[in-house]
Scaffold this motif. Sequence first.
Motif, PDB file in Angstrom:
ATOM      1  N   GLU A  65       0.859  -1.183   0.000  1.00 47.01           N
ATOM      2  CA  GLU A  65       0.000   0.000   0.000  1.00 47.01           C
ATOM      3  C   GLU A  65       0.892   1.228   0.000  1.00 47.01           C
ATOM      4  N   GLY A  66       0.534   2.211  -0.802  1.00 46.01           N
ATOM      5  CA  GLY A  66       1.305   3.447  -0.887  1.00 46.01           C
ATOM      6  C   GLY A  66       2.307   3.476  -2.021  1.00 46.01           C
ATOM      7  N   ASP A  67       2.595   2.326  -2.631  1.00 48.05           N
ATOM      8  CA  ASP A  67       3.520   2.289  -3.767  1.00 48.05           C
ATOM      9  C   ASP A  67       2.851   2.872  -5.009  1.00 48.05           C
ATOM     10  N   LEU A  68       3.641   3.541  -5.823  1.00 48.73           N
ATOM     11  CA  LEU A  68       3.159   4.038  -7.112  1.00 48.73           C
ATOM     12  C   LEU A  68       3.237   2.916  -8.125  1.00 48.73           C
ATOM     13  N   ILE A  69       2.268   2.891  -9.042  1.00 48.11           N
ATOM     14  CA  ILE A  69       2.222   1.856 -10.063  1.00 48.11           C
ATOM     15  C   ILE A  69       2.286   2.534 -11.434  1.00 48.11           C
ATOM     16  N   PHE A  70       3.141   2.009 -12.326  1.00 47.19           N
ATOM     17  CA  PHE A  70       3.434   2.635 -13.609  1.00 47.19           C
ATOM     18  C   PHE A  70       3.083   1.699 -14.763  1.00 47.19           C
ATOM     19  N   ASP A  71       2.686   2.290 -15.893  1.00 43.88           N
ATOM     20  CA  ASP A  71       2.460   1.537 -17.121  1.00 43.88           C
ATOM     21  C   ASP A  71       3.815   1.188 -17.714  1.00 43.88           C
ATOM     22  N   GLU A  72       3.978  -0.070 -18.140  1.00 46.11           N
ATOM     23  CA  GLU A  72       5.277  -0.509 -18.638  1.00 46.11           C
ATOM     24  C   GLU A  72       5.622   0.079 -20.000  1.00 46.11           C
ATOM     25  N   LYS A  73       4.632   0.267 -20.879  1.00 49.00           N
ATOM     26  CA  LYS A  73       4.895   0.775 -22.228  1.00 49.00           C
ATOM     27  C   LYS A  73       5.345   2.233 -22.214  1.00 49.00           C
ATOM     28  N   THR A  74       4.647   3.065 -21.445  1.00 47.24           N
ATOM     29  CA  THR A  74       4.907   4.502 -21.496  1.00 47.24           C
ATOM     30  C   THR A  74       5.692   5.017 -20.305  1.00 47.24           C
ATOM     31  N   GLY A  75       5.696   4.278 -19.201  1.00 43.37           N
ATOM     32  CA  GLY A  75       6.370   4.732 -17.995  1.00 43.37           C
ATOM     33  C   GLY A  75       5.574   5.755 -17.208  1.00 43.37           C
ATOM     34  N   ILE A  76       4.310   5.952 -17.556  1.00 45.12           N
ATOM     35  CA  ILE A  76       3.456   6.935 -16.881  1.00 45.12           C
ATOM     36  C   ILE A  76       2.862   6.317 -15.630  1.00 45.12           C
ATOM     37  N   CYS A  77       2.841   7.089 -14.562  1.00 39.34           N
ATOM     38  CA  CYS A  77       2.250   6.643 -13.300  1.00 39.34           C
ATOM     39  C   CYS A  77       0.729   6.586 -13.455  1.00 39.34           C
ATOM     40  N   ILE A  78       0.148   5.412 -13.247  1.00 43.56           N
ATOM     41  CA  ILE A  78      -1.295   5.265 -13.386  1.00 43.56           C
ATOM     42  C   ILE A  78      -2.012   5.368 -12.049  1.00 43.56           C
ATOM     43  N   ASN A 141       0.498  -4.488 -18.696  1.00 40.61           N
ATOM     44  CA  ASN A 141       1.732  -4.765 -17.968  1.00 40.61           C
ATOM     45  C   ASN A 141       2.118  -3.513 -17.203  1.00 40.61           C
ATOM     46  N   VAL A 142       2.354  -3.686 -15.906  1.00 39.33           N
ATOM     47  CA  VAL A 142       2.689  -2.570 -15.041  1.00 39.33           C
ATOM     48  C   VAL A 142       3.922  -2.933 -14.216  1.00 39.33           C
ATOM     49  N   PHE A 143       4.446  -1.930 -13.513  1.00 40.79           N
ATOM     50  CA  PHE A 143       5.530  -2.208 -12.583  1.00 40.79           C
ATOM     51  C   PHE A 143       5.451  -1.248 -11.405  1.00 40.79           C
ATOM     52  N   THR A 144       5.933  -1.734 -10.278  1.00 44.51           N
ATOM     53  CA  THR A 144       6.092  -0.922  -9.079  1.00 44.51           C
ATOM     54  C   THR A 144       7.573  -0.943  -8.740  1.00 44.51           C
ATOM     55  N   LYS A 145       7.895  -0.447  -7.577  1.00 46.56           N
ATOM     56  CA  LYS A 145       9.297  -0.427  -7.170  1.00 46.56           C
ATOM     57  C   LYS A 145       9.835  -1.849  -6.983  1.00 46.56           C
TER      58      LYS A 145
END
Length: 158
Positions: A65-78, A141-145
């Motif tokens: 909880e509290g982590d930012l999640i990003f789109d893998e293709k664009t790198g934009i925080c969703i 596809n997404v990524f977090t820290k």
Amino acid sequence: MAKRRPNIVDFLIILTLVAVVVLAILKLGVVNRVESSGTDEAAIRTTYTAFVDKVRMPTVNALHEGDLIFDEKTGICIGEIKGVEYEPLFYNLPDGTGGMVRAQYPDYYRVTMTIEGSLVDKEDGYFVDGVVELKVNSEMNVFTKYAKPTIKVSNIEM
């Protein structure tokens, strides 16, 4: 020394230079400001639900909880993860009599995440930062820290 009178070519050169400067100021100063402010003003802070199927416990523990999640293709925080819940993964398997029996898939879990982010409501659907399309039942596809899962959006609350 004789004075030279300006001719039509001199006027055309000056007029062209003035037109280029005016167009550059208009494009950089006015048009870009209108485009960028339109996206920011229409963004709505909303909550949506996504799930990750068939992951092991290390991946479950990596989603905080509290982590930012990003789109893998664009790198934009969703968005930001507001809640993480998990449960054992079950499948329906055929039994010997032609029926179905519910069985647990060993050491695998299903994770449900609540994510809060800013969405822009356009004619074509919901977009994050006006770029990443977000729709129900879409996989991305997404990524977090600490993790890199594939999520499926199940609900968008507006």
